[in-house]
Motif scaffolding. Sequence first.
Motif, mmCIF file in Angstrom:
data_model
loop_
_atom_site.group_PDB
_atom_site.id
_atom_site.type_symbol
_atom_site.label_atom_id
_atom_site.label_comp_id
_atom_site.label_asym_id
_atom_site.label_seq_id
_atom_site.Cartn_x
_atom_site.Cartn_y
_atom_site.Cartn_z
ATOM 1 N N UNK A 1 18.414 6.008 4.981
ATOM 2 C CA UNK A 1 17.118 5.356 4.938
ATOM 3 C C UNK A 1 16.185 5.852 6.040
ATOM 4 N N UNK A 2 16.715 6.326 7.164
ATOM 5 C CA UNK A 2 15.865 6.799 8.253
ATOM 6 C C UNK A 2 15.032 7.993 7.812
ATOM 7 N N UNK A 3 15.615 8.875 7.024
ATOM 8 C CA UNK A 3 14.906 10.069 6.581
ATOM 9 C C UNK A 3 14.137 9.834 5.286
ATOM 10 N N UNK A 4 14.503 8.810 4.538
ATOM 11 C CA UNK A 4 13.866 8.552 3.251
ATOM 12 C C UNK A 4 13.091 7.240 3.250
ATOM 13 N N UNK A 5 12.644 6.815 4.436
ATOM 14 C CA UNK A 5 11.864 5.583 4.519
ATOM 15 C C UNK A 5 10.496 5.797 3.880
ATOM 16 N N UNK A 6 9.858 4.720 3.494
ATOM 17 C CA UNK A 6 8.584 4.814 2.793
ATOM 18 C C UNK A 6 7.527 5.470 3.673
ATOM 19 N N UNK A 7 7.593 5.241 4.972
ATOM 20 C CA UNK A 7 6.629 5.857 5.883
ATOM 21 C C UNK A 7 6.671 7.377 5.781
ATOM 22 N N UNK A 8 7.883 7.953 5.799
ATOM 23 C CA UNK A 8 8.014 9.404 5.754
ATOM 24 C C UNK A 8 7.729 9.954 4.362
ATOM 25 N N UNK A 9 8.144 9.230 3.327
ATOM 26 C CA UNK A 9 7.882 9.686 1.959
ATOM 27 C C UNK A 9 6.382 9.811 1.703
ATOM 28 N N UNK A 10 5.626 8.789 2.110
ATOM 29 C CA UNK A 10 4.181 8.823 1.895
ATOM 30 C C UNK A 10 3.533 9.879 2.781
ATOM 31 N N UNK A 11 4.039 10.047 3.993
ATOM 32 C CA UNK A 11 3.511 11.079 4.879
ATOM 33 C C UNK A 11 3.665 12.465 4.255
ATOM 34 N N UNK A 12 4.847 12.739 3.704
ATOM 35 C CA UNK A 12 5.088 14.051 3.094
ATOM 36 C C UNK A 12 4.217 14.262 1.870
#
Length: 453
Positions: free
Chosen positions: A9-20
């Motif tokens: 979840x640390x790498x696939x959190x919503x914050x990072x998904x939307x950032x990418x």
Amino acid sequence: MTTALQKYSKHLCVKNLILQACKCFDTIPDYRPNHCSNGIPFSNFAKSAFAMMHQKYDSLLSFDTDQADPVIRHNLETMYHVKDGKVPCDTHMREILDPIAPEEFRKPFKKLFSLVQRNKLLKAFEFKCGDLKDCYLMPVDGTGLFYSGECRCNECCVKNKGKRNESYYHNLMGGCIVHPEQKTVIPFAPEAIVLQDGATKNDCEKNAIKRYLAHVKREHPHLNLAILLDGLYADNPTIELIRSYGWHYIIVAKDGNHKSLIEAMNALCDQGNLKYHEITNKEKGTKHWFRYANNVPLNASDFAENVNVLDYVETDKEGNRHTWCWVTDIELTEETVEEIMIGGRCRWHIENQTFNTLKNQGYNIEHNYGHGKYHLATNLAYLTFLAFMVDQIQEMTSPEFQKALKERSKGVRTYLWKLITRIFLSWFLEGWDELFEAINKGIKPGRVKINTS
């Protein structure tokens, strides 16, 4: 399965998904004259539209009304990277998104899927059958997207052309990685079924699947897939195409469309060359009957593909019989027929867990947010699919999302979407962690104190 996936979840959190995803929007070329350097940053149009879809707005007008609020503009900047809080109005958003090539909106899908791969989330979807290794089931099918008797764009297919009841429509082809033990799916970028550039005839699913599979192979060249299809695609050209990409297939074969295949199976039965297998599930009271053969000609043509044929009958505890037939290139043995049957039935995941979710659980995939002249309807549908992909990854990996969903009444997603939007509209947020903390820890409603002095 939930516990096993939480460590990612640390790498696939919503914050990072939307950032990418937003980084991909930043790469879309600005076609405006002089790039309007003093106006709205070009990527803000795609980011704002994506935010609208991810927040499950039911109309662009509603989003346009809300975005004037300073709270919403702040949250769009902190959570969806809309630069400087400059959000386009509904008309301006339609005008700018309309000419953008849909291929630009494929980029975020590939980026997010690469995150899923690198973090080994695909292991939970591996299809194990016989000697297959690192293989994944991918059902593909088409669905309706837009239909109107009046509204039309350059990409619309036409029904009843030249008649009084002439109408216009768009369809969409989608596919995703599925597994019989997973409630979630991992979608790929869809393919629009629209009038192609320079064409005079309507587009169709048989043409769209050629483009769709070509895109998947180009974007994911090393992915080993087993393509699941309905009876429309049980023909030589489609099977040859799938095999040319080095993939496998499990395709429904319907009696009315495969007379010679049935005759070949009946001839093998008369010769005693068919194999049988039965399984009884005493706990559920069901019986499973299999009849199968390998290397059977698909049709009477001299160039027919040889396929492996699996007939399957399920009898439930009330005595009701349900029958299926599949053709596949995976070898049929007593050890593999049950796995292939289970894999073949996963074809329904594209309907039940993908299209039905997009249509009936808050995503409004069939809503006309604006039709435009060129690609607007297609581009907004792509962004809706992308929002769905982000949510599916969250449901698999995020403990906060899982807790928020579980504690809603019977895990109803539409209620969770409303709760997310309610907080998004009401509170200044610095990020997604604050939003889920507000949901999971609860925000106690206060009372407005009226000064009566």
